[in-house]
Design a protein around this motif. Structure first.
Motif, PDB file in Angstrom:
ATOM      1  N   VAL A 268      30.340 -57.429  -0.090  1.00 22.02           N
ATOM      2  CA  VAL A 268      30.534 -56.066   0.417  1.00 22.02           C
ATOM      3  C   VAL A 268      29.200 -55.346   0.554  1.00 22.02           C
ATOM      4  O   VAL A 268      29.003 -54.533   1.470  1.00 22.02           O
ATOM      5  N   VAL A 269      28.264 -55.648  -0.318  1.00 17.70           N
ATOM      6  CA  VAL A 269      26.984 -54.937  -0.315  1.00 17.70           C
ATOM      7  C   VAL A 269      26.187 -55.248   0.946  1.00 17.70           C
ATOM      8  O   VAL A 269      25.557 -54.354   1.544  1.00 17.70           O
ATOM      9  N   LEU A 270      26.200 -56.505   1.380  1.00 19.04           N
ATOM     10  CA  LEU A 270      25.383 -56.903   2.525  1.00 19.04           C
ATOM     11  C   LEU A 270      25.732 -56.122   3.796  1.00 19.04           C
ATOM     12  O   LEU A 270      24.856 -55.506   4.407  1.00 19.04           O
ATOM     13  N   PRO A 271      26.989 -56.092   4.253  1.00 17.06           N
ATOM     14  CA  PRO A 271      27.274 -55.297   5.467  1.00 17.06           C
ATOM     15  C   PRO A 271      27.136 -53.801   5.240  1.00 17.06           C
ATOM     16  O   PRO A 271      26.839 -53.050   6.177  1.00 17.06           O
ATOM     17  N   ALA A 272      27.357 -53.324   3.980  1.00 17.54           N
ATOM     18  CA  ALA A 272      27.191 -51.897   3.714  1.00 17.54           C
ATOM     19  C   ALA A 272      25.738 -51.478   3.895  1.00 17.54           C
ATOM     20  O   ALA A 272      25.450 -50.383   4.429  1.00 17.54           O
ATOM     21  N   LEU A 273      24.795 -52.303   3.457  1.00 18.35           N
ATOM     22  CA  LEU A 273      23.380 -51.997   3.676  1.00 18.35           C
ATOM     23  C   LEU A 273      23.070 -51.888   5.177  1.00 18.35           C
ATOM     24  O   LEU A 273      22.367 -50.967   5.610  1.00 18.35           O
ATOM     25  N   THR A 274      23.604 -52.802   5.952  1.00 23.54           N
ATOM     26  CA  THR A 274      23.351 -52.768   7.394  1.00 23.54           C
ATOM     27  C   THR A 274      23.965 -51.533   8.037  1.00 23.54           C
ATOM     28  O   THR A 274      23.370 -50.923   8.941  1.00 23.54           O
ATOM     29  N   LEU A 275      25.155 -51.139   7.572  1.00 20.84           N
ATOM     30  CA  LEU A 275      25.794 -49.943   8.133  1.00 20.84           C
ATOM     31  C   LEU A 275      24.959 -48.696   7.880  1.00 20.84           C
ATOM     32  O   LEU A 275      24.765 -47.868   8.783  1.00 20.84           O
ATOM     33  N   VAL A 276      24.446 -48.529   6.675  1.00 23.34           N
ATOM     34  CA  VAL A 276      23.604 -47.370   6.368  1.00 23.34           C
ATOM     35  C   VAL A 276      22.329 -47.409   7.209  1.00 23.34           C
ATOM     36  O   VAL A 276      21.868 -46.371   7.712  1.00 23.34           O
ATOM     37  N   TYR A 277      21.771 -48.567   7.377  1.00 25.13           N
ATOM     38  CA  TYR A 277      20.552 -48.713   8.177  1.00 25.13           C
ATOM     39  C   TYR A 277      20.786 -48.276   9.621  1.00 25.13           C
ATOM     40  O   TYR A 277      20.012 -47.487  10.179  1.00 25.13           O
ATOM     41  N   PHE A 278      21.882 -48.751  10.226  1.00 26.37           N
ATOM     42  CA  PHE A 278      22.185 -48.370  11.614  1.00 26.37           C
ATOM     43  C   PHE A 278      22.525 -46.887  11.726  1.00 26.37           C
ATOM     44  O   PHE A 278      22.218 -46.239  12.729  1.00 26.37           O
ATOM     45  N   SER A 279      23.144 -46.343  10.690  1.00 27.32           N
ATOM     46  CA  SER A 279      23.461 -44.909  10.706  1.00 27.32           C
ATOM     47  C   SER A 279      22.192 -44.081  10.765  1.00 27.32           C
ATOM     48  O   SER A 279      22.106 -43.084  11.513  1.00 27.32           O
ATOM     49  N   ILE A 280      21.165 -44.462  10.004  1.00 24.66           N
ATOM     50  CA  ILE A 280      19.895 -43.728  10.021  1.00 24.66           C
ATOM     51  C   ILE A 280      19.227 -43.849  11.396  1.00 24.66           C
ATOM     52  O   ILE A 280      18.707 -42.857  11.929  1.00 24.66           O
ATOM     53  N   LEU A 281      19.260 -45.014  11.975  1.00 27.55           N
ATOM     54  CA  LEU A 281      18.617 -45.192  13.281  1.00 27.55           C
ATOM     55  C   LEU A 281      19.320 -44.416  14.375  1.00 27.55           C
ATOM     56  O   LEU A 281      18.664 -43.806  15.235  1.00 27.55           O
ATOM     57  N   TRP A 282      20.661 -44.415  14.395  1.00 29.07           N
ATOM     58  CA  TRP A 282      21.372 -43.644  15.418  1.00 29.07           C
ATOM     59  C   TRP A 282      21.145 -42.145  15.219  1.00 29.07           C
ATOM     60  O   TRP A 282      21.048 -41.395  16.199  1.00 29.07           O
ATOM     61  N   THR A 283      21.041 -41.712  13.978  1.00 24.56           N
ATOM     62  CA  THR A 283      20.729 -40.298  13.730  1.00 24.56           C
ATOM     63  C   THR A 283      19.341 -39.959  14.249  1.00 24.56           C
ATOM     64  O   THR A 283      19.108 -38.861  14.783  1.00 24.56           O
ATOM     65  N   LEU A 284      18.401 -40.873  14.092  1.00 21.87           N
ATOM     66  CA  LEU A 284      17.047 -40.653  14.610  1.00 21.87           C
ATOM     67  C   LEU A 284      17.051 -40.515  16.129  1.00 21.87           C
ATOM     68  O   LEU A 284      16.307 -39.684  16.679  1.00 21.87           O
ATOM     69  N   THR A 285      17.887 -41.280  16.820  1.00 24.62           N
ATOM     70  CA  THR A 285      17.955 -41.146  18.284  1.00 24.62           C
ATOM     71  C   THR A 285      18.517 -39.788  18.692  1.00 24.62           C
ATOM     72  O   THR A 285      18.158 -39.270  19.753  1.00 24.62           O
ATOM     73  N   HIS A 286      19.353 -39.187  17.869  1.00 22.20           N
ATOM     74  CA  HIS A 286      19.937 -37.888  18.210  1.00 22.20           C
ATOM     75  C   HIS A 286      18.926 -36.751  18.093  1.00 22.20           C
ATOM     76  O   HIS A 286      19.042 -35.730  18.786  1.00 22.20           O
ATOM     77  N   ILE A 287      17.948 -36.893  17.202  1.00 21.55           N
ATOM     78  CA  ILE A 287      16.979 -35.813  16.994  1.00 21.55           C
ATOM     79  C   ILE A 287      15.627 -36.167  17.600  1.00 21.55           C
ATOM     80  O   ILE A 287      14.614 -35.590  17.223  1.00 21.55           O
ATOM     81  N   SER A 288      15.594 -37.125  18.519  1.00 25.31           N
ATOM     82  CA  SER A 288      14.320 -37.524  19.117  1.00 25.31           C
ATOM     83  C   SER A 288      13.836 -36.536  20.159  1.00 25.31           C
ATOM     84  O   SER A 288      12.773 -36.729  20.741  1.00 25.31           O
ATOM     85  N   GLY A 289      14.589 -35.482  20.425  1.00 22.46           N
ATOM     86  CA  GLY A 289      14.144 -34.465  21.360  1.00 22.46           C
ATOM     87  C   GLY A 289      13.457 -33.319  20.645  1.00 22.46           C
ATOM     88  O   GLY A 289      13.671 -33.084  19.449  1.00 22.46           O
ATOM     89  N   PRO A 290      12.618 -32.573  21.353  1.00 21.54           N
ATOM     90  CA  PRO A 290      11.896 -31.451  20.700  1.00 21.54           C
ATOM     91  C   PRO A 290      12.799 -30.307  20.277  1.00 21.54           C
ATOM     92  O   PRO A 290      12.367 -29.429  19.529  1.00 21.54           O
ATOM     93  N   ASP A 291      14.053 -30.302  20.730  1.00 25.69           N
ATOM     94  CA  ASP A 291      14.951 -29.215  20.363  1.00 25.69           C
ATOM     95  C   ASP A 291      15.690 -29.467  19.057  1.00 25.69           C
ATOM     96  O   ASP A 291      16.631 -28.749  18.713  1.00 25.69           O
ATOM     97  N   ALA A 292      15.337 -30.506  18.321  1.00 29.14           N
ATOM     98  CA  ALA A 292      16.003 -30.816  17.054  1.00 29.14           C
ATOM     99  C   ALA A 292      15.682 -29.746  16.021  1.00 29.14           C
ATOM    100  O   ALA A 292      14.546 -29.259  15.920  1.00 29.14           O
ATOM    101  N   SER A 293      16.673 -29.387  15.222  1.00 30.30           N
ATOM    102  CA  SER A 293      16.481 -28.351  14.210  1.00 30.30           C
ATOM    103  C   SER A 293      15.763 -28.930  12.992  1.00 30.30           C
ATOM    104  O   SER A 293      15.770 -30.138  12.752  1.00 30.30           O
ATOM    105  N   GLN A 294      15.152 -28.002  12.241  1.00 30.69           N
ATOM    106  CA  GLN A 294      14.437 -28.429  11.048  1.00 30.69           C
ATOM    107  C   GLN A 294      15.388 -29.008  10.003  1.00 30.69           C
ATOM    108  O   GLN A 294      15.041 -29.951   9.283  1.00 30.69           O
ATOM    109  N   LYS A 295      16.609 -28.481   9.970  1.00 27.99           N
ATOM    110  CA  LYS A 295      17.586 -28.975   9.001  1.00 27.99           C
ATOM    111  C   LYS A 295      17.957 -30.417   9.289  1.00 27.99           C
ATOM    112  O   LYS A 295      18.076 -31.243   8.383  1.00 27.99           O
TER     113      LYS A 295
END
Length: 1213
Positions: free
Chosen positions: A757-784
């Motif tokens: 269970v740990v192995l795919p859970a690590l990958t899921l958290v990793y992909f979640s961080i990367l997709w979040t990074l793509t959402h705030i890659s614009g200059p209009d991203a909030s500081q929060k």
């Protein structure tokens, strides 16, 4: 049809003298010698021998090689009788200067203007017109015209000399060639046939065309006039035997092209003779009243004339063959051997009646073993021309039986183009000579279909097609031609293909077999209807392995038709497709899509339970034209496909199937398609199903204290499905980060979560961080948003750091890979390209994390053979997979080093294993070392030294200080240092400062910890080898070492002297008083009982002064004499000179070799911009010292110069 008549003898009685020229006399003797030479050509080494006593013999040898000898004898005597002697030719232009000819000084004539050579070189005029102009000039003045032709060939050889009328009159043929050899310009190795540049690019083609046109235009006139051709053949024969490469190469080419043209003329004569014979027989068979005696008589005269012409031609051909070919086919120059093989192949194809015999074929057979690629290639191409004609194959049986094994072995030739021609030749033998190739011969060719070179693999695929498939399928469609075949023939083709691939067990991937057969059987392989019918019908009786193979063949043929390039690892050499090929590719893609869209859901439904079959079937969507779903109104098949896709994802948990399903859904989920809403809805349904199942199973895990295996497997499978889809699709709105992070936190804190269970859970958290990074890659991203992402990323790094110490190795490796990637993504590189708003996200790992990453690398990558597990009991495939995984881990760590995430000093943990693990990771470590040197040369050099320090310290701690130099580990460390030294390259001046720095730091390290008083410990082995047998002063055990250290240290009070090899300063000399002597303590430290001379290669600067042997004289009985002279510098000169000290020691009469070795290690640190300035007062003193003899250098054994890379094997690095 023109009547062949001898041309009127021009000026037959115009010669006032009955004495011919030496060159003319040589011609007759040469031809007679050639015609009476040893007739056996079975042994080429005897071809040069001749017996003068056989000159008048009319008997013929029984050997097959003497085809033209008798006719040549008669022809030579006949031409000698028919032709009258000519006057010596007259020079066109006087020559400048003078030269000695036969002992007489004569004026040199001006070289005639070589209009022929210039015209052929430029290739601007028509060759036929050029030859016609020469013929006109020859008819007007035979001797001048012939000299012009001779000088044309001389100029074509690149020789500046010319044949003058005086030389032609008074010098023999060999003397003329010797004279031209003396005039040949050997300053450059280039001559017209090998010269580079646009002006010489087409010279060889024009030269050959001129020779061909010359014979063609002369075939009804001058060809049978004994003077020009006999003299020309004699000249070319003499030149072809010259030691000058240009003469030999050019004359051989001319002679071989001349022979080829004569063969064509002989063939025409043979045809005319046959036609004349038929006419004569027809006329003679007429009745007495219809027969015309005059016509019979004219036909007899014509036949006689044709016979005479043929004899003359055969005589010339025999002279060229025996005078040139027999000797030059084994020439040392491969270009000459290649010319001979190419032309003899042309003779055999053109005039097979005379040349296609074993007496001539043996030359090609022998040369098949030539060591040069081009020669072997010409032999194979010549044989291809013979074997391609089925009418000639009956005469090649003996040759085939003799040289078949060699031709089969050439399939594995190291040169790909030679191997390709060998396979094509064997294909012709297979098609035109039935039963010649045995099963063993064919089985040696079958593995070549999987070769990495596509041309070779395609040639082998064609051979396989004609051997296995063509006899059974019974089709004769050419390559690339579309022809409708019967369904039974197509089924037979695929059954044979499956049997060959499965039973041969030569390869694991059918894609390479499909690519090899694509050029010759592409039409059958694109019969997707037959393949799908075989897969869907129930009565085909295909086994599981055959079904898997057929599906792989289906997918491979679809990819080949849609993309048009070979599989991975197979090179083609082509840059792109033509317009016709692109159109054919687009048409095939449409046909493929139209046929498989309705059938793909059926195939998925039939094989949905088999993961090995479903994964490649889902890959077919990569090669579809998906717009056809819209344009052809095939949405109902799309609905069926989405249903089957959902069932496959829910049913399987294998990574290959999940990855293929997620990618297939990604291809369909593109907004430009009109069916995007349907596919997006299906995707949402599938993800909702998976997330609901995950939440339910997660609650059970958190609430229950025990889970059975089925529940654990179900939760792990759900996480794997979500992880695979999170990789290709944005699942951020399902908010999977929090539950997965909580699950991982519990696993780290309690250890109660299973590792599945740990192995795919690590990958899921990793992909979640990367997709979040793509959402705030614009200059209009909030500081929060930025701070929330930063906190998530830091928390994930802490989780991964904790997982590095987990007991399960899979979790450790997964955490290391994800941590390497996340640190690289959030490194300082992320703000490049105008993304400065992401600066708060930059993360630098702490020292503890860096240390854990390095420790993990040592424990999981650099493993000893005994640490790899079961060793030989492991399957080779498993070992290869493990090696790939370790290489992946090492590459991730090296990227962190090079991108500045980790301290570059941590690279020492990698570099110290460079030599020991060179076979496994040598390419990765070498690339890392190269990139690190590009970043900072000095720092990289210090890291190399740090690696050696670490290795030595570890060895010292394990083994102790005694006998280190005898240990294998110490020898390995020395080899590693040698490899590091080779990495600096041969630029001594460029790297001198780095090498000096390395030596200084190494010596400081060796003296950092001295052995305790009274112990038996010796200095570290770094200096142990360099200071062998140093007799030390009483009470000062470390005197020599301290002296050496002071010589490299920037101590202002150290002795300064001008070493041998420094250039004189270009600046004005500075006069200053002599400095005071050094202090007594320094004198005590600088005492050495032997004189050490400066080695020749110690300094990399140009040596402009003689070797300095002594700086002073030792006082008898004194152990503290001054032997250094300190010259002070003032002002900026002193500041620039600070840090550079030199020392010399007195002469040691005993002749020990340690002096030379120590001095060779005294490398002075000197920046490139610094310049040594020497005082004028010291010049007289140095001159006195230079006069002293230097015999001590001969007694010392020369040591290894640490800056002389010529003493090292550069290839080892």
């Amino acid at each position: 049809m023109p009547t062949l008549r001898s041309s009127p003898r021009l000026h037959s009685s115009s010669s006032p003298s009955s004495v011919s020229s030496p060159l003319h006399r040589t011609v007759g003797s040469t031809l007679r010698a050639l015609s009476t030479s040893s007739s056996s050509i079975n042994l080429p080494c005897d071809d040069r021998d001749s017996d003068p006593s056989e000159g008048d013999s009319h008997s013929l040898s029984t050997d097959e090689g003497s085809d033209f000898e008798e006719s040549l004898r008669r022809n030579v005597r006949k031409r000698s009788a028919k032709r009258s002697l000519r006057t010596p030719p007259v020079a066109k232009h006087p020559k400048k200067g003078s030269q000695m000819v036969e002992g007489k000084i004569q004026k040199k004539s001006e070289p005639p203007t070589s209009d022929l050579f210039d015209s052929v070189k430029t290739a601007k005029s028509d060759m036929q017109s050029l030859v016609d102009e020469w013929l006109e000039s020859y008819k007007q003045d035979e001797e001048a015209g012939f000299l012009e032709l001779i000088n044309f060939f001389i100029r074509s050889c690149g020789c500046k000399g010319t044949v003058t009328p005086e030389m032609f009159k008074k010098m023999s043929n060999s003397e003329i060639i010797r004279h031209l050899t003396e005039q040949f310009n050997e300053d450059s190795g280039d001559y017209p046939l090998t010269a580079q540049g646009p002006s010489w690019k087409k010279f060889q083609g024009s030269f050959c065309e001129f020779v061909r046109t010359l014979v063609y235009q002369c075939q009804y006139s001058l060809l049978y006039d004994g003077f020009p051709m006999d003299n020309l053949i004699s000249l070319l024969t003499g030149l072809s035997d010259s030691q000058v490469r240009a003469f030999r190469h050019t004359s051989t080419l001319a002679a071989m092209k001349l022979m080829t043209s004569l063969v064509r003329v002989a063939l025409q004569l043979s045809l005319h003779k046959d036609n004349n014979q038929r006419q004569y027989e027809a006329e003679r068979n007429k009745g007495p009243g219809q027969r015309a005696p005059e016509r019979l008589e004219s036909l007899l005269e014509k036949r006689k004339e044709l016979q005479e012409h043929q004899e003359e031609i055969e005589g010339m051909m025999n002279a060229i063959f025996r005078g040139v070919f027999v000797h030059r086919y084994r020439d040392i120059l491969p270009e000459i051997r290649a010319i001979c093989m190419e032309e003899i192949g042309c003779w055999m194809q053109s005039y097979s009646t005379s040349f296609l015999t074993d007496s001539y074929l043996k030359y090609i057979g022998w040369t098949l073993h030539d060591k040069h690629r081009e020669v072997r290639l010409k032999c194979l191409k010549a044989l291809k021309g013979l074997y391609s004609n089925q009418e000639l194959t009956s005469r090649l049986e003996l040759f085939t039986s003799r040289f078949k094994d060699r031709m089969v072995s050439m399939v594995m030739d190291r040169e790909y183009d030679v191997a390709v021609e060998a396979v094509r030749l064997l294909t012709l033998i297979l098609k035109n000579m039935e039963g010649v190739l045995t099963s063993a011969d064919c089985e040696s060719i079958y593995p070549v279909v999987y070769a990495s070179n596509r041309a070779l693999a395609s040639a082998a695929g064609e051979f396989l097609y004609w051997k296995l498939f063509y006899p059974e399928c019974g089709t004769k469609a050419g390559v690339g031609r579309e022809r409708r075949r019967s369904p039974s023939a197509q089924r037979t083709f695929f059954h044979l293909l499956l049997s060959f691939f499965v039973e041969s067990e030569l390869h694991d991937h059918a894609a390479y077999l499909v690519d090899s057969l694509w050029d010759c059987a592409g039409t059958q392989l694109k019969d997707w209807e037959s393949m799908t019918s075989l897969l869907l019908q129930k009565d085909q009786n295909l086994g599981n392995v055959q079904e898997n193979t057929l599906i792989e063949i289906l997918v491979s043929s679809a990819r080949q038709a849609a993309e048009g390039h070979p599989p991975v690892g197979r090179v083609t050499g082509r840059k792109g497709l033509t317009a016709k090929e692109r159109k054919l590719q687009a048409d095939d893609k449409v046909k493929l899509t139209e046929h498989l869209i309705p059938l793909l859901p059926q195939l998925l439904a039939k094989f949905s339970a088999d993961a090995e079959k479903v994964a490649p079937l889902l890959q077919l969507l990569n090669y579809f034209d998906l717009s056809i779903y819209c344009t052809r109104r095939l949405e109902k098949h799309l609905e069926l496909l989405l249903q089957q896709l959902q069932e496959v994802v829910v049913k399987h948990a294998e990574p290959a199937v999940l990855e293929a399903g997620a990618h297939a859904l990604y291809l369909l989920c593109k907004p430009e398609f009109t069916f995007f809403s349907r596919v997006d809805f299906a995707r949402s349904q599938l993800v909702d199903l998976l997330t609901d199942r995950f939440q339910q199973q997660l609650d059970e895990l958190l609430q229950s204290s025990f889970l059975d295996e089925d529940e654990v497997y179900s939760l792990a499978a759900t996480l794997k499905r979500l992880s695979a889809f999170y990789n290709a699709h944005d699942l951020t709105r399902w908010e999977l980060y929090e539950p997965c992070y909580g699950l991982l936190r519990k696993a780290v804190d309690t250890g109660e979560v299973p590792h599945q269970v740990v192995l795919p859970a690590l990958t899921l958290v990793y992909f979640s961080i990367l997709w979040t990074l793509t959402h705030i890659s614009g200059p209009d991203a909030s500081q929060k948003q930025v701070l929330d992402l930063k906190s998530r990323m830091v928390a994930f790094c802490e989780l991964c750091q904790s997982c590095l110490s987990d007991v399960d190795p899979e979790i450790q490796e997964q955490a290391f890979v994800l941590l390497s990637d996340i640190l690289l993504i959030f490194s300082p590189q992320m703000i490049l390209g105008g993304r400065d708003f992401l600066r708060p996200l930059i993360f630098f790992p702490e020292a503890s994390l860096q240390s854990e990453l390095a420790s993990f690398l040592m424990d999981h990558v650099f493993l000893q053979p005994g640490d790899l597990g079961s060793g030989h009991s492991q399957d080779d495939h498993v070992q290869i997979e493990q090696l790939h995984q370790r290489r992946r881990l090492l590459a991730g760590f090296c990227k962190l080093l090079l991108y500045g995430v980790l301290e570059l000093d941590a690279a020492s943990d990698v570099f110290k294993h460079y030599n020991k693990f060179y076979n496994d990771y040598g390419d990765i470590i070498k690339e890392t070392l190269t990139r690190a040197r590009q970043i900072d040369r000095s720092h990289c050099s210090r890291i190399l030294l740090l690696s050696l320090k670490q290795l030595y310290t570890e060895l010292l701690q394990e083994q102790g200080p005694q006998g280190l130099s005898e240990l294998p580990a110490f020898i390995e460390m020395r080899d590693l240092a040698r490899r590091f030294a080779l990495s600096f390259g041969p630029q001594q001046l460029h790297n001198r400062d780095l090498v000096v720095m390395l030596h200084k730091e190494g010596i400081k390290f060796s003296l950092s910890e001295l052995p305790p008083p009274g112990s038996s410990g010796e200095p570290l082995s770094y200096l142990e080898k360099c200071l062998q047998r140093v007799s030390q002063a009483p009470g000062h055990q470390w005197g020599p070492v301290t002296t050496y250290c002071h010589s490299l240290s920037p101590v202002e009070s150290a002795a300064e002297a001008s070493p041998q090899g420094h250039p004189r300063s270009k600046k004005r000399r500075i006069e200053e008083p002599h400095r005071e002597d050094v202090s007594s303590s320094q004198e005590e430290n600088l005492q050495l009982p032997s004189l050490l001379h400066t080695p020749i290669l110690t300094s990399t600067t140009v040596k402009s002064r003689p070797l300095l042997e002594e700086l002073g004289e030792m006082e008898e009985g004194s152990s503290a004499s001054d032997f250094t002279h300190d010259r002070p510098l003032s002002g900026p000169q002193r500041s620039r000179f600070l840090g550079t000290q030199y020392f010399q020691t007195p002469h040691n009469p005993s002749g020990l070799d340690h002096g030379n070795q120590l001095t060779r290690l005294s490398l002075m640190e000197e920046d490139e911009e610094e310049e040594l300035e020497i005082l004028d007062e010291s010049s007289e003193e140095w001159q006195d010292i230079d006069k002293q003899p230097g015999d001590h250098s001969s007694s010392s054994e020369p040591g290894l110069d640490l800056l002389d890379t010529t003493e090292l094997n550069i290839e080892d690095f």
